[in-house]
Design an enzyme around this catalytic site. Structure first.
Site, short mmCIF file in Angstrom:
data_model
loop_
_atom_site.label_atom_id
_atom_site.label_comp_id
_atom_site.label_asym_id
_atom_site.label_seq_id
_atom_site.Cartn_x
_atom_site.Cartn_y
_atom_site.Cartn_z
N CYS B 98 0.86 -1.19 0.00
CA CYS B 98 0.00 0.00 0.00
C CYS B 98 0.89 1.23 0.00
O CYS B 98 1.31 1.70 1.04
CB CYS B 98 -0.90 -0.02 1.24
SG CYS B 98 -1.93 1.45 1.40
N LEU B 99 1.17 1.71 -1.18
CA LEU B 99 2.05 2.88 -1.31
C LEU B 99 1.51 3.72 -2.47
O LEU B 99 1.38 3.23 -3.59
CB LEU B 99 3.49 2.42 -1.59
CG LEU B 99 4.53 3.51 -1.79
CD1 LEU B 99 4.73 4.33 -0.51
CD2 LEU B 99 5.87 2.91 -2.20
#
Lengths: 495, 160
Positions: B98-99
């Site tokens: 999750c970036l």
């Protein structure tokens, strides 16, 4: 006086007024694109090259190809080629057009600094003044780098490392630093990531001079080194002239000597020895360089084929496109508004002009970490402002164009002396540049000096550059042979 | 390796190939902490990440798998950890990360190395080795080999 800056009315070849097929573009308003290019409001669609060749070319940080001239974003002055620019769009936008930025669509964000309302301007190739400013900037960077080196050295000494180690294996120092303190390490890495310009980092460096030494020497040498564009070629010129110069000298000496031996006794060699020495010495120095330079071409060879297969997009520009133009509401009535699209919208120079925006948007997740450094950046940004004003002055003085042109040159933040480092983010400045920097910085350090940069100017010094030189070389060799024969006949070894 | 390979990918466009070639050249001198595993597949890179010394992940090595879409760099590459993925509040056990820059905040001006540095930075700033709270749920949803690019990510945590 002269119209060096601003939009030059130069004739653009018709074939460069439409995309060269770098991307598959569906709905381009070719008519408008052509108009903008002919009016010098967008860079011509030159076919991009694989190499930086002579070093005059600029690299587009999106497609990594080299072009004679590029557009600059109004917000952060980053370069971009026209074809890549046409691709920029807001992914969430519902507008069908491929390049709303031609119409100054406020929803398009700059790919470099994430400022909204992305728009570019075209100012032609870099002028002499700009290049001069770049050189000054480079000089500053070099000075900063030297200071940094010194700090690094000091640190190395403190850590009981020999200087050699820090010099030869920068890797060591880098990992070391990351290890020193986690948070600092991260922030630094982030700098590298955020495409800060070298000055930026080094200036910041200075401002933060009081910090622990571990701060001060992280990847700087790399980031900085990587991003030079070809700067002044003084050192190159110097060295490149030496092989042929040496050759000429040698030939002259040989010729002279032969005459002498014919005329008089064979002991008269004192004068000829030193020029002869030039040959071997220059060749040994340059062969080192040659080895290094060979690397680059081989690497590139694989990409060549792609370039050669580029196709011209021969879509009919006057046909369907013009119809669209008449139908489309946005440009029904306006030649003027069209031309304004890119140039006019009063450019609000984004307040914290430089990179803070980039930084904060770039990685939300890490944003907080930088708040402390943002401050530092802003300070630097002010310095930039200063520079810009200075440059605005020169721009103004040298531009005697119409009002409109004046506006074009003055309104958008005049180009800061950034361009040489535009490559920054892409960190692909593997060309000439890097080496100059290193060259100037560490003259005593052969590996750097000879690193890959010089292929264009020196194909390898002892290899003759052209036919004449080849002939001269051949002459020299035969003369030398003749000479040895005569001398040995006379029983005197001159060498 | 299996998580994302199910979908059939279109071949790289010409510009994507060109750019990747150049990026690959630069990887002869990779960013610190990374190593590109040589392969002849330009469209899928495997990169070895070493946790930075002094962080929770020091002395640990992980593998990143980077898949490039047809229209790279206009479109973001798909980047996942090859399981076992590092335990991190933003990394799911199936390797999805999750970036934001991998999804909404991607910009064509970014490169593989800049992504890698961001990921290492994300790892390094972690204060606890734990999975995201919704790990099981999410991983379960992705069983059919869904790409993380199809996930609607919600980027809420600015700290790590």
């Amino acid at each position: 006086m002269g119209n060096k800056l601003g939009r030059r009315k130069q004739v653009v070849d018709e074939k460069y007024t439409r995309p060269q097929g770098l991307y598959q573009i569906k709905d381009v308003d070719y008519k408008k694109l052509r108009k903008l290019i002919l009016e010098s409001k967008l860079a011509p669609c030159f076919p991009g090259g694989d190499d930086c060749d002579t070093g005059i070319l600029e690299e587009c940080p999106i497609c990594f190809l080299y072009y004679p001239t590029l557009n600059r974003s109004r917000c952060c002055m980053k370069s971009i080629c026209t074809e890549c620019f046409l691709q920029m769009k807001n992914p969430n936008s519902t507008r069908p057009t491929q390049y709303p930025s031609l119409y100054a669509d406020p929803t398009v964000i700059c790919p470099f600094c994430k400022t909204s309302n992305y728009a570019v301007e075209y100012r032609g190739g870099k002028s002499k003044e700009e290049k001069g400013l770049e050189q000054i900037e480079e000089q500053k960077v070099i000075e900063a780098k030297i200071r940094m080196r010194q700090q690094e050295l000091q640190m190395a000494e403190e850590n009981h490392h020999t200087t050699e180690e820090t010099y030869s294996s920068n890797l060591d120092s880098r990992t070391e630093n990351i290890g020193c303190s986690t948070s600092e390490g991260i922030e630094f890495k982030w700098y590298a990531n955020t495409q800060t310009t070298p000055e930026y980092q080094t200036w910041q460096e200075n401002e933060r001079g009081g910090h622990s030494p571990s701060d001060d020497s992280l990847p700087e040498p790399y980031t900085v080194g990587d991003h030079y564009m070809p700067p002044v070629t003084a050192p190159v010129a110097g060295t490149s002239s030496s092989p042929s110069g040496g050759l000429a000298c040698a030939i002259a000496a040989l010729a002279e000597r032969q005459q002498l031996t014919v005329e008089s006794s064979s002991n008269n060699y004192s004068g000829s020895i030193s020029p002869l020495d030039m040959l071997p010495s220059s060749s040994s120095r340059s062969s080192k360089r040659m080895k290094k330079t060979q690397r680059k071409p081989t690497e590139n060879s694989s990409t060549k084929e792609f370039c050669s297969s580029r196709i011209f997009a021969d879509a009919c520009e006057m046909g369907p496109a013009s119809e669209i133009a008449e139908v489309g509401p946005s440009y029904v009535d306006s030649d003027d508004s069209e031309s304004e699209a890119v140039i006019l919208p009063p450019p609000p120079p984004p307040p914290p002009p430089y990179r803070s925006g980039w930084n904060s948007k770039r990685g939300k997740s890490i944003q907080r970490k930088h708040s402390r450094h943002l401050h530092g950046r802003r300070m630097v940004a002010e310095e930039w402002e200063f520079d810009r004003f200075a440059e605005a002055g020169t721009t103004h003085a040298s531009s005697d164009d119409s009002d409109e042109d004046l506006q074009a040159t003055i309104l958008p933040p005049p180009q800061p002396p950034l361009p040489p480092y535009e490559v920054a983010g892409s960190s692909s400045g593997s060309c000439v540049a890097q080496d100059h920097g290193e060259y100037l910085l560490h003259p005593p350090q052969p590996p750097y000096v000879s690193d890959c940069g010089f292929q264009s100017s020196i194909p390898g010094p002892i290899v003759p550059e052209n036919f004449e030189e080849q002939m001269m070389l051949a002459m020299a060799v035969s003369l030398a042979e003749a000479r040895t024969r005569t001398t040995t006949a006379q029983g005197v070894a001159w060498h | 390796m299996t998580t994302s390979s199910t979908q059939t990918r279109k071949a790289l466009s010409k510009i994507a190939q060109l750019r990747l070639q150049k990026e690959l050249e630069e990887w002869h001198d990779p960013p610190v902490g990374f190593k590109h595993k040589v392969s002849d597949n330009l469209q899928r890179w495997t990169i070895e990440v070493s946790g930075a010394p002094g962080t929770l992940y020091a002395n640990e090595t992980y593998q990143l798998q980077v898949d490039f879409p047809e229209h790279y760099p206009m479109e973001a590459p798909q980047v996942i950890f090859v399981p076992p993925a590092p335990a991190h509040p933003h990394i799911y056990s199936n390797g999805h990360i999750c970036l934001d820059i991998l999804y909404d905040s991607w910009s064509p001006a970014m490169t593989v190395s800049s992504i890698c540095i961001s990921i290492l930075s994300m790892l390094s700033s972690s204060t606890s080795k734990q999975r995201p709270p919704d790990n099981d749920l999410y991983v379960n949803k992705c069983r059919n080999g869904r790409s993380p690019k199809e996930t609607r990510w919600w980027f809420h945590d600015d700290k790590v």
